[in-house]
Design a protein around this motif. Structure first.
Motif, mmCIF file in Angstrom:
data_model
loop_
_atom_site.group_PDB
_atom_site.id
_atom_site.type_symbol
_atom_site.label_atom_id
_atom_site.label_comp_id
_atom_site.label_asym_id
_atom_site.label_seq_id
_atom_site.Cartn_x
_atom_site.Cartn_y
_atom_site.Cartn_z
ATOM 1 N N PHE A 122 0.827 -1.210 0.000
ATOM 2 C CA PHE A 122 0.000 0.000 0.000
ATOM 3 C C PHE A 122 0.858 1.255 0.000
ATOM 4 O O PHE A 122 1.917 1.296 0.627
ATOM 5 N N ALA A 123 0.372 2.249 -0.711
ATOM 6 C CA ALA A 123 1.015 3.563 -0.664
ATOM 7 C C ALA A 123 -0.004 4.559 -0.133
ATOM 8 O O ALA A 123 -1.193 4.476 -0.460
ATOM 9 N N MET A 124 0.471 5.463 0.699
ATOM 10 C CA MET A 124 -0.429 6.467 1.257
ATOM 11 C C MET A 124 0.081 7.859 0.879
ATOM 12 O O MET A 124 1.059 8.350 1.453
ATOM 13 N N PRO A 125 -0.518 8.492 -0.132
ATOM 14 C CA PRO A 125 -0.097 9.854 -0.478
ATOM 15 C C PRO A 125 -0.357 10.766 0.716
ATOM 16 O O PRO A 125 -1.490 10.871 1.185
ATOM 17 N N ALA A 126 0.697 11.399 1.209
ATOM 18 C CA ALA A 126 0.557 12.023 2.536
ATOM 19 C C ALA A 126 1.058 13.460 2.601
ATOM 20 O O ALA A 126 1.091 14.050 3.668
ATOM 21 N N ARG A 127 1.443 14.008 1.478
ATOM 22 C CA ARG A 127 2.055 15.345 1.513
ATOM 23 C C ARG A 127 1.135 16.377 2.178
ATOM 24 O O ARG A 127 1.512 17.056 3.111
ATOM 25 N N GLU A 128 -0.108 16.439 1.690
ATOM 26 C CA GLU A 128 -1.024 17.455 2.219
ATOM 27 C C GLU A 128 -1.426 17.141 3.656
ATOM 28 O O GLU A 128 -1.557 18.035 4.479
ATOM 29 N N LEU A 129 -1.632 15.845 3.942
ATOM 30 C CA LEU A 129 -2.048 15.463 5.297
ATOM 31 C C LEU A 129 -0.955 15.820 6.297
ATOM 32 O O LEU A 129 -1.229 16.289 7.403
ATOM 33 N N HIS A 130 0.291 15.612 5.890
ATOM 34 C CA HIS A 130 1.428 15.932 6.764
ATOM 35 C C HIS A 130 1.469 17.428 7.034
ATOM 36 O O HIS A 130 1.630 17.877 8.165
ATOM 37 N N ARG A 131 1.284 18.199 5.979
ATOM 38 C CA ARG A 131 1.357 19.651 6.110
ATOM 39 C C ARG A 131 0.221 20.183 6.977
ATOM 40 O O ARG A 131 0.364 21.167 7.676
ATOM 41 N N GLU A 132 -0.908 19.508 6.916
ATOM 42 C CA GLU A 132 -2.048 20.005 7.672
ATOM 43 C C GLU A 132 -2.156 19.375 9.060
ATOM 44 O O GLU A 132 -3.158 19.566 9.757
ATOM 45 N N GLY A 133 -1.145 18.599 9.422
ATOM 46 C CA GLY A 133 -1.100 18.058 10.779
ATOM 47 C C GLY A 133 -2.053 16.899 11.003
ATOM 48 O O GLY A 133 -2.342 16.535 12.145
ATOM 49 N N LEU A 134 -2.568 16.309 9.922
ATOM 50 C CA LEU A 134 -3.513 15.196 10.080
ATOM 51 C C LEU A 134 -2.817 13.844 10.016
ATOM 52 O O LEU A 134 -3.366 12.830 10.445
ATOM 53 N N LEU A 135 -1.615 13.823 9.452
ATOM 54 C CA LEU A 135 -0.997 12.550 9.104
ATOM 55 C C LEU A 135 -0.759 11.638 10.310
ATOM 56 O O LEU A 135 -1.057 10.448 10.261
ATOM 57 N N LYS A 136 -0.228 12.210 11.373
ATOM 58 C CA LYS A 136 0.196 11.384 12.503
ATOM 59 C C LYS A 136 -0.971 10.519 13.031
ATOM 60 O O LYS A 136 -0.841 9.308 13.192
ATOM 61 N N GLY A 137 -2.091 11.178 13.271
ATOM 62 C CA GLY A 137 -3.249 10.458 13.801
ATOM 63 C C GLY A 137 -3.773 9.427 12.811
ATOM 64 O O GLY A 137 -4.089 8.292 13.176
ATOM 65 N N TRP A 138 -3.862 9.809 11.572
ATOM 66 C CA TRP A 138 -4.426 8.919 10.566
ATOM 67 C C TRP A 138 -3.498 7.740 10.303
ATOM 68 O O TRP A 138 -3.949 6.622 10.056
#
Lengths: 227, 331
Positions: B206-222
């Motif tokens: 699996f790949a998880m495109p995460a650039r925007e989520l990381h920038r918006e502080g959502l990545l860690k939780g998700w």
């Protein structure tokens, strides 16, 4: 590609399309097409619809729709954001600076700075501070700089006083840093670069005006007998 | 977004969305009728081959050969080749289609085809188009087609896109190459659903495109949520790659792989990586530190800067950055 905020991604991908708060909606959305050609240059056409919006068309494809345009004999100017205009003429299309932005760049080129600094703290880790600043002892010049900055970026810099009477009018803003950085107006301390590519005749005059507000003067040399 | 639009956010400039606003179908002010909801097709199941991601899989810029690091002697086992860059360049696409990606790029490692692309391209491609492209380009593995799931648009849109992703992942089972499932969603419900469905179909990579989520502080939780899902579902046989993030993430990130183009993008901005963190080349933190990597060969960043030769600087930084990132992300 899209995830996260659609608004934010839209802004980043198309920075000319930055949204602005208008308070009240002025008009209903309309999906009707428009008539009336205003100008045509080579493959470019400018149309105006009944609501007063201008549509820029290239080879039958809509490139953009603008609320405002300045129609001159040999060119049409569309207002973009961050103090830029889209100039459409027989020579093609290019982005140019408004006189206000050109003057601001001149002032920064003479007595200002546009830099980023690496910072570190435990809580936040590594990060960069993006600083755009203008330095002067002359309050009138600082006021002029603030006024231009407000007109171009709709932001008001803060004032910091450090050594003697020197005032620093500065702002920490990444998007503005990158906007100015692309023109390379201040390649290094004590260096400046005139962004000719983005200046029309009026812009050049404004740049020179801004630059000489800070550094240099024009005077008559009696010994040499010239200006 | 609609709410703000009604309240009066206006767009000016090239992107003024009068004629091409994607949210038109939801617009109460004269939008077109909303289409019927997409249906989930009959999902099949197949043992999909595992890609076996290395810890760091660099993306390359297909249109800019300065990012083709193998030409400078750097040996990494796999790369991601973004499909959209080929689609945006007709000449390159036709050459790559006739030669295949390996011959076109001159790269001997594994080429993983990335389908992450701008939204307007996503809307244009159908399953058959992807199949034709994959057949001609001959990558070693391919991602299932990308979608767009924004957190600030009506959920109807992100759910439609999520269902579309699952349907396309189902169609992709007809391909005989290792496949990479995509983890995307506008909220944890969609993420959970999209993982569940793909795992049921047999996807393990699996790949998880995460650039925007990381920038918006959502990545860690998700990401925590995603790792729980993947771990729980398949006894840790699954592999996960975070796509588009240019630094190692803090916290529980063991067994996670990374892919990005940051090493090249930052080099173009005269940024130099050190231990996985990038600095401006003249940053006092690093400028007088000698680097003994094969690219710098004992030079300090200041000396590279002093060359005043943009192309040489870029070549050194490109190789330096990719080596540093490969090293720091592999730890």
């Amino acid at each position: 590609m899209g995830s996260g905020s659609a608004i934010r991604q839209w802004d980043e991908r198309f920075n000319q399309g930055e949204h602005g708060w208008t308070g009240e909606k002025q008009e209903e959305c309309s999906f009707d097409e428009m008539p009336q050609m205003v100008k045509a240059f080579g493959g470019w056409e400018v149309w105006k619809d009944e609501k007063g919006d201008y549509t820029l068309v290239r080879r039958g494809e809509v490139v953009g729709i603008f609320h405002e345009a300045i129609v001159e004999e040999d060119r049409v100017l569309f207002l973009l954001n961050k103090g830029m205009e889209l100039e459409v003429s027989e020579k093609g299309v290019r982005e140019i600076m408004t006189p206000e932005k050109a003057e601001l760049c001149g002032m920064i080129g003479a007595d200002g700075g546009c830099r980023k600094q690496h910072r570190y703290n435990e809580e936040r880790g590594h990060w960069y501070a993006y600083i755009i600043a203008y330095y002067s002892e002359d309050e009138e010049l600082i006021e002029k700089y603030d006024e231009l900055f407000k007109q171009v970026y709709n932001r008001t810099p803060h004032h910091y006083r450090s050594h003697g009477d020197l005032i620093q009018s500065g702002i920490f803003q990444r998007d503005i840093y990158y906007d100015l950085e692309q023109y390379d107006i201040k390649p290094a301390p004590y260096e400046f670069h005139v962004p000719f590519k983005y200046l029309d005749e009026e812009g050049l005059r404004a740049y020179v005006r801004g630059f000489f507000s800070g550094d240099g003067t024009v005077g008559y040399d009696r010994n040499e007998g010239n200006w | 977004m609609i709410f703000q639009c009604i309240k009066g956010v206006s767009y000016t400039g090239l992107t003024y969305p009068n004629s091409f606003c994607r949210l038109r179908v939801y617009c109460p002010k004269g939008g077109k009728p909303r289409p019927a909801p997409l249906q989930v097709g009959l999902l099949r199941s197949k043992k999909v081959a595992k890609v076996g991601f290395p810890k760091f899989v660099p993306q390359v810029d297909i249109r800019d050969s300065r990012s083709w690091f193998w030409r400078d002697g750097v040996d990494l086992p796999a790369i991601f080749a973004p499909l959209w860059q080929l689609l945006a360049d007709e000449k390159a696409l036709s050459e790559a289609r006739s030669k295949g990606l390996h011959d076109y790029l001159g790269y001997n490692g594994e080429i993983l085809l990335s389908t992450v692309m701008p939204d307007e391209m996503i809307d244009r491609l159908k399953t058959e188009d992807y199949f034709d492209l994959i057949k001609d380009l001959r990558p070693d593995a391919a991602m299932v087609p990308d979608n767009y799931t924004y957190t600030d648009v009506p959920l109807y849109q992100s759910w439609s896109q999520t269902i579309r992703l699952v349907n396309l992942a189902n169609d992709f089972l007809d391909l005989d190459i290792p496949l990479i499932g995509l983890i995307k969603g506008a909220d944890p419900h969609q993420i959970r659903w999209v993982i569940e469905k793909q795992v049921e179909m047999g996807y393990v990579s699996f790949a998880m495109p995460a650039r925007e989520l990381h920038r918006e502080g959502l990545l860690k939780g998700w990401l925590r949520h995603v790792r729980q899902m993947l771990g729980g579902n398949h006894a840790m046989n699954n592999e996960l790659l975070v796509y588009g993030v240019g630094q190692k993430l803090n916290g529980e990130t063991h067994n996670m792989c990374y892919s990005n183009l940051s090493w090249f993008l930052e080099a173009k901005k005269s940024h130099c990586y050190k231990d996985g963190v990038f600095y401006e080349i003249i940053d006092p933190e690093i400028r007088y530190e000698e680097c003994n990597c094969p690219a710098c060969k004992g030079l300090m960043p200041q000396e590279i800067y002093d060359m005043r030769d943009r192309e040489s600087e870029l070549r050194i930084l490109v190789v330096h950055n990719i080596l540093d990132l490969a090293n720091s992300l592999s730890r």
